[in-house]
Design a protein around this motif. Sequence first.
Motif, PDB file in Angstrom:
ATOM      1  N   PRO A  73       0.680  -1.252   0.054  1.00 50.68           N
ATOM      2  CA  PRO A  73      -0.061   0.197   0.120  1.00 50.68           C
ATOM      3  C   PRO A  73       0.834   1.242   0.064  1.00 50.68           C
ATOM      4  CG  PRO A  73      -0.763  -1.623   1.622  1.00 50.68           C
ATOM      5  CD  PRO A  73       0.658  -2.109   0.992  1.00 50.68           C
ATOM      6  N   ASN A  74       1.955   1.217   0.625  1.00 51.52           N
ATOM      7  CA  ASN A  74       2.889   2.473   0.691  1.00 51.52           C
ATOM      8  C   ASN A  74       3.648   2.655  -0.879  1.00 51.52           C
ATOM      9  OD1 ASN A  74       3.592   3.813   3.534  1.00 51.52           O
ATOM     10  ND2 ASN A  74       3.413   1.634   3.830  1.00 51.52           N
ATOM     11  N   GLU A  75       3.970   1.527  -1.405  1.00 59.40           N
ATOM     12  CA  GLU A  75       4.165   1.840  -2.724  1.00 59.40           C
ATOM     13  C   GLU A  75       3.356   1.979  -3.449  1.00 59.40           C
ATOM     14  OE1 GLU A  75       8.028  -1.135  -3.485  1.00 59.40           O
ATOM     15  OE2 GLU A  75       6.164  -2.223  -2.770  1.00 59.40           O
ATOM     16  N   ASP A  76       2.160   1.732  -3.730  1.00 60.59           N
ATOM     17  CA  ASP A  76       0.945   2.200  -4.497  1.00 60.59           C
ATOM     18  C   ASP A  76       0.618   3.655  -4.297  1.00 60.59           C
ATOM     19  OD1 ASP A  76       0.551  -0.288  -5.353  1.00 60.59           O
ATOM     20  OD2 ASP A  76      -1.228  -0.585  -3.961  1.00 60.59           O
ATOM     21  N   ARG A  77       0.673   4.271  -2.992  1.00 60.69           N
ATOM     22  CA  ARG A  77       0.506   5.507  -2.666  1.00 60.69           C
ATOM     23  C   ARG A  77       1.841   6.498  -3.390  1.00 60.69           C
ATOM     24  NH1 ARG A  77       0.186   7.006   3.352  1.00 60.69           N
ATOM     25  NH2 ARG A  77       1.982   6.059   3.433  1.00 60.69           N
ATOM     26  N   LEU A  78       2.901   5.907  -3.426  1.00 62.55           N
ATOM     27  CA  LEU A  78       4.040   6.694  -4.102  1.00 62.55           C
ATOM     28  C   LEU A  78       3.790   6.804  -5.699  1.00 62.55           C
ATOM     29  CD1 LEU A  78       7.207   5.232  -2.302  1.00 62.55           C
ATOM     30  CD2 LEU A  78       6.337   7.733  -2.088  1.00 62.55           C
ATOM     31  N   LEU A  79       3.337   5.775  -6.202  1.00 65.01           N
ATOM     32  CA  LEU A  79       2.904   6.009  -7.737  1.00 65.01           C
ATOM     33  C   LEU A  79       1.959   6.833  -7.906  1.00 65.01           C
ATOM     34  CD1 LEU A  79       3.234   2.106  -8.395  1.00 65.01           C
ATOM     35  CD2 LEU A  79       4.908   3.766  -8.876  1.00 65.01           C
ATOM     36  N   LYS A  80       0.763   6.859  -6.950  1.00 63.85           N
ATOM     37  CA  LYS A  80      -0.232   7.822  -7.114  1.00 63.85           C
ATOM     38  C   LYS A  80       0.253   9.332  -6.995  1.00 63.85           C
ATOM     39  CE  LYS A  80      -3.918   4.520  -5.756  1.00 63.85           C
ATOM     40  NZ  LYS A  80      -4.767   4.076  -4.730  1.00 63.85           N
ATOM     41  N   LEU A  81       1.184   9.372  -5.952  1.00 64.61           N
ATOM     42  CA  LEU A  81       1.772  10.681  -5.798  1.00 64.61           C
ATOM     43  C   LEU A  81       2.605  11.163  -7.051  1.00 64.61           C
ATOM     44  CD1 LEU A  81       2.517  10.755  -2.174  1.00 64.61           C
ATOM     45  CD2 LEU A  81       0.761  12.101  -3.187  1.00 64.61           C
ATOM     46  N   GLY A  82       3.046  10.265  -7.903  1.00 65.86           N
ATOM     47  CA  GLY A  82       3.772  10.863  -8.995  1.00 65.86           C
ATOM     48  C   GLY A  82       5.242  10.316  -9.091  1.00 65.86           C
ATOM     49  N   PHE A  83       5.571   9.429  -8.120  1.00 68.59           N
ATOM     50  CA  PHE A  83       7.128   8.880  -8.206  1.00 68.59           C
ATOM     51  C   PHE A  83       7.221   7.866  -9.259  1.00 68.59           C
ATOM     52  CE2 PHE A  83       6.718  10.989  -4.102  1.00 68.59           C
ATOM     53  CZ  PHE A  83       7.955  11.631  -3.966  1.00 68.59           C
ATOM     54  N   ALA A  84       8.192   7.896  -9.685  1.00 68.82           N
ATOM     55  CA  ALA A  84       8.501   6.673 -10.908  1.00 68.82           C
ATOM     56  C   ALA A  84       8.635   5.414 -10.519  1.00 68.82           C
ATOM     57  CB  ALA A  84       9.543   7.053 -11.808  1.00 68.82           C
ATOM     58  N   ALA A  85       7.707   4.506 -11.191  1.00 69.67           N
ATOM     59  CA  ALA A  85       8.055   2.887 -10.903  1.00 69.67           C
ATOM     60  C   ALA A  85       9.482   2.679 -11.260  1.00 69.67           C
ATOM     61  CB  ALA A  85       7.085   2.206 -11.694  1.00 69.67           C
ATOM     62  N   GLY A  86      10.085   1.954 -10.398  1.00 70.91           N
ATOM     63  CA  GLY A  86      11.641   1.661 -10.434  1.00 70.91           C
ATOM     64  C   GLY A  86      12.504   2.641 -10.202  1.00 70.91           C
ATOM     65  N   SER A  87      11.971   3.637  -9.492  1.00 70.82           N
ATOM     66  CA  SER A  87      13.063   4.642  -8.722  1.00 70.82           C
ATOM     67  C   SER A  87      13.202   4.330  -7.342  1.00 70.82           C
ATOM     68  CB  SER A  87      12.398   5.961  -8.904  1.00 70.82           C
ATOM     69  OG  SER A  87      11.121   5.981  -8.254  1.00 70.82           O
ATOM     70  N   TRP A  88      13.037   3.094  -6.933  1.00 71.17           N
ATOM     71  CA  TRP A  88      13.528   2.476  -5.747  1.00 71.17           C
ATOM     72  C   TRP A  88      13.556   1.087  -6.008  1.00 71.17           C
ATOM     73  CZ3 TRP A  88       8.678   4.565  -6.135  1.00 71.17           C
ATOM     74  CH2 TRP A  88       7.416   3.702  -5.942  1.00 71.17           C
ATOM     75  N   ASP A  89      14.269   0.444  -4.881  1.00 67.97           N
ATOM     76  CA  ASP A  89      14.864  -1.165  -5.189  1.00 67.97           C
ATOM     77  C   ASP A  89      13.835  -1.776  -4.285  1.00 67.97           C
ATOM     78  OD1 ASP A  89      16.950  -1.265  -7.205  1.00 67.97           O
ATOM     79  OD2 ASP A  89      17.967   0.368  -5.833  1.00 67.97           O
ATOM     80  N   HIS A  90      13.649  -1.333  -3.069  1.00 66.75           N
ATOM     81  CA  HIS A  90      12.825  -2.083  -2.047  1.00 66.75           C
ATOM     82  C   HIS A  90      12.187  -1.042  -1.096  1.00 66.75           C
ATOM     83  CE1 HIS A  90      15.241  -5.664  -3.007  1.00 66.75           C
ATOM     84  NE2 HIS A  90      16.460  -5.047  -2.725  1.00 66.75           N
ATOM     85  N   PHE A  91      11.142  -1.606  -0.560  1.00 65.21           N
ATOM     86  CA  PHE A  91      10.400  -0.806   0.610  1.00 65.21           C
ATOM     87  C   PHE A  91      10.073  -1.605   1.871  1.00 65.21           C
ATOM     88  CE2 PHE A  91       7.629   3.181   0.740  1.00 65.21           C
ATOM     89  CZ  PHE A  91       7.164   2.869   2.206  1.00 65.21           C
ATOM     90  N   VAL A  92      10.731  -0.933   2.836  1.00 58.49           N
ATOM     91  CA  VAL A  92      10.491  -1.766   4.006  1.00 58.49           C
ATOM     92  C   VAL A  92       9.669  -0.588   5.201  1.00 58.49           C
ATOM     93  CG1 VAL A  92      11.806  -2.743   6.216  1.00 58.49           C
ATOM     94  CG2 VAL A  92      12.740  -2.985   3.873  1.00 58.49           C
ATOM     95  N   SER A  93       8.494  -1.174   5.527  1.00 58.54           N
ATOM     96  CA  SER A  93       7.788  -0.431   6.466  1.00 58.54           C
ATOM     97  C   SER A  93       7.664  -1.248   7.603  1.00 58.54           C
ATOM     98  CB  SER A  93       6.612  -0.343   5.932  1.00 58.54           C
ATOM     99  OG  SER A  93       5.571  -1.367   5.901  1.00 58.54           O
ATOM    100  N   SER A  94       7.507  -0.541   8.866  1.00 62.67           N
ATOM    101  CA  SER A  94       7.553  -1.114  10.043  1.00 62.67           C
ATOM    102  C   SER A  94       6.038  -2.197  10.158  1.00 62.67           C
ATOM    103  CB  SER A  94       7.332   0.002  11.121  1.00 62.67           C
ATOM    104  OG  SER A  94       6.230   1.007  10.908  1.00 62.67           O
TER     105      SER A  94
END
Length: 283
Positions: free
Chosen positions: A66-87
């Motif tokens: 869900p965090n990655e989905d939000r970043l994409l909706k905000l306009g961050f480019a897919a593939g501009s990070w390697d991993h997402f670690v949330s608590s």
Amino acid sequence: MNVKRAEQLDGIAALAERYEVFLLDQFGVLHDGQTPYPGAVAALSTLKRAGKTVVLISNSGKRAGPNEDRLLKLGFAAGSWDHFVSSGEVAWRRFHEMAATGALRPGTKCLLISRDGDRSAIKGLPFALTEAGEDAELVLISASEGDRHDLDHYRRLLAPAAVRQVPCYCTNPDKVMLTAVGPRFGAGEIADLYESLGGGVTRIGKPFPAIFDAALALAGEPERASVVCVGDSVEHDIAGGNGVGIATALVSGGILADTADLAAVFDGHKVWPDYITGSFSFR
């Protein structure tokens, strides 16, 4: 490290010249929850084009997806990070393992403190939700609605569980969160309240080592000297990075944007960054 040695930077270009692995906070660094900060979308993409390993590391009680989905909706480019670690992801995996080993009983009554009715933090776990502290067998604080409720609301909800010593997990230790109406108390403040009411809390997220260990493992266990943690919270990002022996850079335009005396904040927490920059922009 003495605060006077913190190097002042104008953006992150100098960090890209010195480090190969970037552990990046999201709220207060990349965006404010509603809108990306100026230059942040381009800076994130530029880091990846430069061949850097980018791991987003967040005190979000939601899972990584869900965090990655939000970043994409905000306009961050897919593939501009390697991993997402949330608590929230780290906690979910811990609960899943507890269930698999029998340490978590199926049907355990969980009082979930979340935002906007979000239940992603427990999806797929053997919890039975309850809305009453009197019935709860486990309390999970994954988010705050501090812009909608005051602490007394949470006091009334949690007191019956706290007095019974119901185990509590906080998957977002941030004490301040950014909202559309300005900074408000975060889930970490609700966890502190639970303790003041007599309960015990297990905190998962920054500054505690487990989330950094997970991020570094995904990055391939790099040499610590090649890693920098970039965040806007002295208490969580900078303290956490210091604790695992990596360089730290404070973005002063997040939750500390209106702070006149950063040195006093560093001294108060006895934590100092290696670098200070006003924004996460590539210049």
